[in-house]
Design an enzyme around this catalytic site. Structure first.
Site, mmCIF file in Angstrom:
data_model
loop_
_atom_site.group_PDB
_atom_site.id
_atom_site.type_symbol
_atom_site.label_atom_id
_atom_site.label_comp_id
_atom_site.label_asym_id
_atom_site.label_seq_id
_atom_site.Cartn_x
_atom_site.Cartn_y
_atom_site.Cartn_z
ATOM 1 C CB SER A 8 16.709 -14.024 28.679
ATOM 2 O OG SER A 8 17.438 -14.846 29.459
ATOM 3 C CG HIS A 33 15.990 -17.815 26.431
ATOM 4 N ND1 HIS A 33 15.985 -18.569 25.370
ATOM 5 C CD2 HIS A 33 17.113 -17.531 26.753
ATOM 6 C CE1 HIS A 33 17.266 -18.892 24.868
ATOM 7 N NE2 HIS A 33 17.987 -18.249 26.037
ATOM 8 C CG ASP A 35 19.546 -17.906 29.208
ATOM 9 O OD1 ASP A 35 19.878 -18.754 28.211
ATOM 10 O OD2 ASP A 35 19.403 -17.098 29.257
ATOM 11 C CG MET A 37 24.445 -20.419 32.284
ATOM 12 S SD MET A 37 24.911 -18.516 32.532
ATOM 13 C CE MET A 37 24.025 -17.849 31.217
ATOM 14 C CG HIS A 66 20.278 -21.364 25.546
ATOM 15 N ND1 HIS A 66 20.994 -20.060 25.538
ATOM 16 C CD2 HIS A 66 21.176 -22.193 25.148
ATOM 17 C CE1 HIS A 66 22.087 -20.097 25.059
ATOM 18 N NE2 HIS A 66 22.456 -21.486 24.607
ATOM 19 C CG MET A 68 24.791 -21.595 27.494
ATOM 20 S SD MET A 68 24.241 -20.013 27.960
ATOM 21 C CE MET A 68 22.796 -20.178 28.637
ATOM 22 C CG MET A 137 25.206 -18.683 21.539
ATOM 23 S SD MET A 137 23.680 -18.157 22.570
ATOM 24 C CE MET A 137 24.053 -16.867 23.743
ATOM 25 N N GLY A 142 26.863 -16.857 28.720
ATOM 26 C CA GLY A 142 27.489 -17.012 30.147
ATOM 27 C C GLY A 142 27.003 -15.826 30.873
ATOM 28 C CG PHE A 143 28.356 -13.222 32.025
ATOM 29 C CD1 PHE A 143 28.271 -13.678 33.389
ATOM 30 C CD2 PHE A 143 29.397 -13.963 31.433
ATOM 31 C CE1 PHE A 143 29.478 -14.152 34.112
ATOM 32 C CE2 PHE A 143 30.379 -14.724 32.192
ATOM 33 C CZ PHE A 143 30.352 -14.581 33.357
ATOM 34 N N GLY A 144 24.064 -12.259 30.795
ATOM 35 C CA GLY A 144 23.428 -11.223 30.304
ATOM 36 C C GLY A 144 23.977 -9.876 30.045
ATOM 37 N N GLY A 145 23.194 -9.094 29.449
ATOM 38 C CA GLY A 145 23.607 -7.821 29.066
ATOM 39 C C GLY A 145 24.937 -7.463 28.422
ATOM 40 C CG ASP A 175 20.386 -16.201 23.699
ATOM 41 O OD1 ASP A 175 20.295 -15.066 24.398
ATOM 42 O OD2 ASP A 175 20.634 -17.401 24.129
ATOM 43 N N GLY A 176 21.317 -12.775 22.787
ATOM 44 C CA GLY A 176 22.287 -12.017 23.019
ATOM 45 C C GLY A 176 22.269 -10.637 22.753
ATOM 46 N N GLY A 177 22.238 -9.693 23.465
ATOM 47 C CA GLY A 177 22.359 -8.252 23.037
ATOM 48 C C GLY A 177 21.190 -7.708 22.222
ATOM 49 N N GLY A 197 16.706 -10.519 27.216
ATOM 50 C CA GLY A 197 16.931 -10.341 28.581
ATOM 51 C C GLY A 197 16.985 -8.884 29.205
#
Ligand code: DX5
Ligand code: ZN
Length: 217
Positions: A8, A33, A35, A37, A66, A68, A137, A142-145, A175-177, A197
């Site tokens: 990402s 990827h 993102d 937003m 992606h 959002m 998701m 909304g946020f990485g990490g 997607d995410g974590g 990411g």
């Protein structure tokens, strides 16, 4: 098919974007990827068309975009023109998802649908044949990490069953974590594409981390 890795760009160094794009070009990663937003659908604003075009100019792999954003139908053609190869909209942001899927495909892109953590995969039963990719998701977008939500394994397994019974060809993206501790279990329950990411870009050796995420044994 072996699984795909999509680093990402949200976690890249935006002041050294070309360097980070080249790193992904030279890695075992499969997709970029990207993102997007809008500060409305999610409480953050990332970047827009000039940045996507700049990434496209240097990227040697497909752009997995992606969205959002609310009411994404307004911009499908513009994302195509900016260089999107896969275009994913949120089910929560679309009033006429079937129409949106057809419109994305008519523009020559793969059509994806993303589901927030609270949205059931059962909502896809009547549309799964029209979808190329489902993005589950595994954090609130909304946020990485952010921290991975454990219920994701259950959702992936349920979606896999829907895909199997309907003979759909949809890929399952997470997607995410995603990290080196949870990615194998995600593959075991049926994931096909892993977005990463923070795990890639906070690594001291991103090329090795991408290579590690590509290993399924
Ligand atoms: C979250 C984005 C993700 C994010 C993933 O809203 O959709 O693609 O960049 O980042 P990590 O892998 O750091 O959770
Ligand atoms: Zn994303």
């Amino acid at each position: 098919m072996s699984h795909l890795i999509a680093p990402s760009i949200l976690s890249a160094d935006f002041a050294n974007l070309q360097r980070d794009v080249e790193m992904i070009n030279n890695s075992e990663a499969d997709w970029f990827h990207v993102d997007i937003m809008d500060g409305m659908f999610v409480p953050n604003i990332s970047f827009g068309f000039p940045v996507i075009k700049a990434i496209k100019k240097h990227a040697s792999k497909p752009l997995d975009v992606h969205l959002m954003i609310n009411d994404p139908d307004r911009y499908l053609q513009t994302f195509k023109d900016a260089g999107a190869d896969v275009l994913t909209v949120h089910i929560e942001a679309c009033s006429h998802l079937h129409r949106t899927m057809q419109a994305i495909k008519a523009l020559g892109m793969k059509a994806g649908v993303a589901l927030n953590p609270h949205t059931s995969v059962n909502q896809l039963t009547d549309i799964i044949a029209d979808i190329d990719l489902v993005c589950i998701m595994s954090v609130n977008p909304g946020f990485g990490g952010q921290k991975f939500i454990e219920n994701t394994y259950h959702k992936v397994a349920s979606l896999k069953e829907i895909i199997r019974t309907t003979k759909s060809k949809a890929l399952i993206e997470i997607d995410g974590g995603v990290d080196l501790k949870n990615y194998k279990k995600l593959l075991e329950v049926g994931a096909n594409v892993l977005v990463a990411g923070n795990t890639v870009f906070s690594s001291s050796d991103p090329l090795k981390t991408i290579s590690d995420l590509k290993k399924s044994e």
